[in-house]
Design an enzyme around this catalytic site. Structure first.
Site, short mmCIF file in Angstrom:
data_model
loop_
_atom_site.label_atom_id
_atom_site.label_comp_id
_atom_site.label_asym_id
_atom_site.label_seq_id
_atom_site.Cartn_x
_atom_site.Cartn_y
_atom_site.Cartn_z
N HIS A 1 2.61 7.07 2.30
CA HIS A 1 2.06 8.40 2.50
C HIS A 1 3.03 9.49 2.03
O HIS A 1 2.60 10.57 1.62
CB HIS A 1 1.73 8.62 3.98
CG HIS A 1 0.54 7.84 4.44
ND1 HIS A 1 -0.03 8.02 5.70
CD2 HIS A 1 -0.21 6.89 3.84
CE1 HIS A 1 -1.06 7.19 5.83
NE2 HIS A 1 -1.17 6.50 4.72
N HIS B 1 -0.76 -4.29 2.62
CA HIS B 1 -1.92 -4.35 3.52
C HIS B 1 -2.03 -5.71 4.21
O HIS B 1 -2.68 -5.82 5.25
CB HIS B 1 -3.21 -4.07 2.72
CG HIS B 1 -3.34 -2.65 2.28
ND1 HIS B 1 -4.01 -2.27 1.13
CD2 HIS B 1 -2.86 -1.49 2.82
CE1 HIS B 1 -3.96 -0.95 1.00
NE2 HIS B 1 -3.26 -0.46 2.01
#
Length: 542
Positions: free
Chosen positions: A64, A303
């Site tokens: 992010h 992920h």
């Protein structure tokens, strides 16, 4: 600099040479994204007993910090009742679901829509072939705290004593609750916190880290004000921001990367930090922009570390409950309930994270952003993102990292197991057609690291550029804004455990290395010992 194109390590591969999704070399369509994920990935929650959930959370937070891609507007590639359309649009991809799908067949779901990323073609940029746009600053600079634009920065600041805006809830500081802030939140969420990154409310782990670093900034500037009473708001804010950015870089390069990349590989790649003095590695000729191969492929492999269910721990470090990822997407109000804020933090340091393997849990493989028990498939989206952004096929990736171009299926056995290669042949016409994300995930891991050779090289190269090409890298001593040696010594004392202890509500015990689970070598330690003699005195000015 924001709103700039990502770079490419390889030339683009689009059907029309500009932006249209590629086909196989034969002209046949590429295999169904959902068929590939159900064939090569599974839904088990297999854990890595050595490493904690905090490690996977930090990986997402760092992502992010580095990049933010926006989605194209336009029609869906699926009908309102989740059926495939008979026509194609250039703003989306369809995940076509086979009739015998073990999960989606129960809800008669036959199509899932993937929005394509905004690229240079969408903003009338002359760069062709199309390349996606990064809306964040391409640097490890704590932009998740401070934002990447002047507009966001203005929103989050209090403009008093260098502080960031807070909302006091039950005697505790949180980011302001602003439904219209532009942050992504569920429509029915009771709270939508204003954070530097629009994904700050994505799930409780990320939101907890956002809150902690906001509190850390305000703690820093509050103490800087005590020792420099003559400093005005702007000076306090900028000094606090510089320290927080340095701490984020230090945690990443000193504590996080050696685990995922391996210390030996870090050393050989020149990524290691130093324990004393300056580390003058800046190279002005390097471009620190984020590569498409990193953002749309290699770093998405993290992920696999995600779990379905996460622990809540009380102050005796006993598990007192759990929360489910699929129920908390874009709704993080759980952290405001009772002692849940600390319980989420202590849970992420205690619980083993998902193992870096071929498992993607139900929360991401079937229930991503779910509504009424049906969601999307993150692993399918990961493969599809490579097609969306025009990434070349897997053999080009292997060749790029120096392993030679595989001319035949048998050549793939140099990087992955033979039985996997046999299964790949059932879905792709030729070895030249294999999707890069799938190929990279199927590689055997390099010993001492969490990746196969292809993703290991791409991720290492990106962090090399972020270190060597950033004149604000915290260890540099030859820049106008460089820390003094005394200041740098204090920054090197800070770990993520320090942040948890300083900025949690009432955390008293924590292991020294929160990226590793509690053990005899990494026991619970009093927070007073973890914080130690960290001091801001080297920042005192007469």
């Amino acid at each position: 600099m924001t709103h700039t194109p990502y770079t490419r390590l390889l030339s683009a591969l689009y059907k029309d040479g500009i932006s249209e999704i590629r086909t196989q070399k034969s002209g046949n369509s590429l295999p169904s994204l959902r068929v590939l994920t159900t064939e090569f990935f599974s839904n088990e929650n297999i854990v890595d007993s050595e490493h904690s959930v905090a490690l996977s959370a930090w990986g997402q937070l760092s992502a992010h910090d580095l990049h933010l891609s926006m989605f194209q507007n336009g029609p869906s590639c699926c009908t309102d009742d989740s059926k495939p359309l008979n026509k194609e649009f250039n703003n989306c991809l369809a995940i076509v679901i086979p009739a015998n799908d073990l999960f989606y067949s129960a809800s008669h779901t036959e199509c899932l829509n993937i929005k394509r990323l905004v690229n240079t073609e969408n903003i009338n940029c002359s760069i062709k072939p199309a390349i996606p746009i990064n809306n964040n600053t391409a640097a490890l600079d704590a932009s998740f705290v401070y934002g990447s634009t002047a507009e966001t920065n203005k929103l989050i600041r209090e403009f008093k004593d260098g502080r960031l805006r807070v909302e006091n809830i039950n005697g505790r500081d949180f980011p302001p609750n602003m439904k219209n802030s532009g942050n992504r939140c569920a429509k029915n969420s009771k709270i939508c916190m204003l954070t530097g990154d629009v994904r700050g409310n994505q799930q409780p782990l990320i939101q907890s880290l956002q809150v902690l670093f906001l509190r850390l900034h305000n703690w820093m500037v509050g103490n800087l004000k005590k020792i420099n009473t003559h400093w005005d708001d702007e000076k306090l804010y900028q000094k606090g921001r510089l320290i927080i950015s340095a701490i984020v870089q230090h945690i990443t390069y000193r504590h996080y990367l050696p685990i995922i990349l391996g210390k030996q590989y870090m050393d050989s790649f020149g990524l290691a930090t130093v324990s004393e003095g300056y580390n003058n590695v800046y190279d002005s000729s390097l471009d620190i922009q984020i590569s498409t191969e990193f953002v749309a492929c290699a770093y998405r492999s993290l992920h696999s570390m995600i779990l379905d269910e996460y622990e809540l721990l009380d102050y005796t470090h006993s598990v007192v409950g759990t929360w489910t990822l699929s129920d908390t997407y874009d709704d993080t109000s759980i952290i405001l309930q009772g002692d849940h804020f600390d319980q989420v933090i202590m849970g992420m340091t205690h619980q083993p994270m998902g193992k870096m393997d071929l498992n993607f849990p139900m929360s991401t493989s079937n229930l991503l952003l779910q509504k009424n028990g049906v969601g999307s498939d993150l692993a399918a989206t990961d493969i599809g993102r490579g097609r969306d952004t025009g990434l070349k096929s897997y053999p080009h990736f292997i060749n790029m990292v120096g392993l030679g171009y595989p001319e035949s299926w048998e050549d793939l056995e140099e990087t992955m197991d033979r039985d996997i290669v046999k299964r790949l042949r059932l879905f792709y016409d030729t070895v030249d057609d294999v999707d890069p994300f799938l190929g990279g995930m199927l590689e055997n891991q390099v010993e001492g690291t969490m990746f196969g050779p292809t993703f290991l090289a791409i991720i290492s190269e990106q962090y090399y550029l972020l270190q060597r090409g950033d004149r604000h890298y915290y260890e540099l001593g030859d820049q106008p804004h460089s820390f003094t040696l005394e200041q740098l010594r204090e920054i090197r004392k800070v770990t993520l455990a320090t942040v948890f202890c300083l900025c949690g509500d009432n955390i008293q015990l924590m292991q020294q290395d929160v990226f590793r689970t509690i053990s005899e070598d990494n026991p619970l330690t009093r927070c007073t010992e973890i914080i130690g003699d960290f001091s801001l005195k080297p920042w005192a000015r007469k």
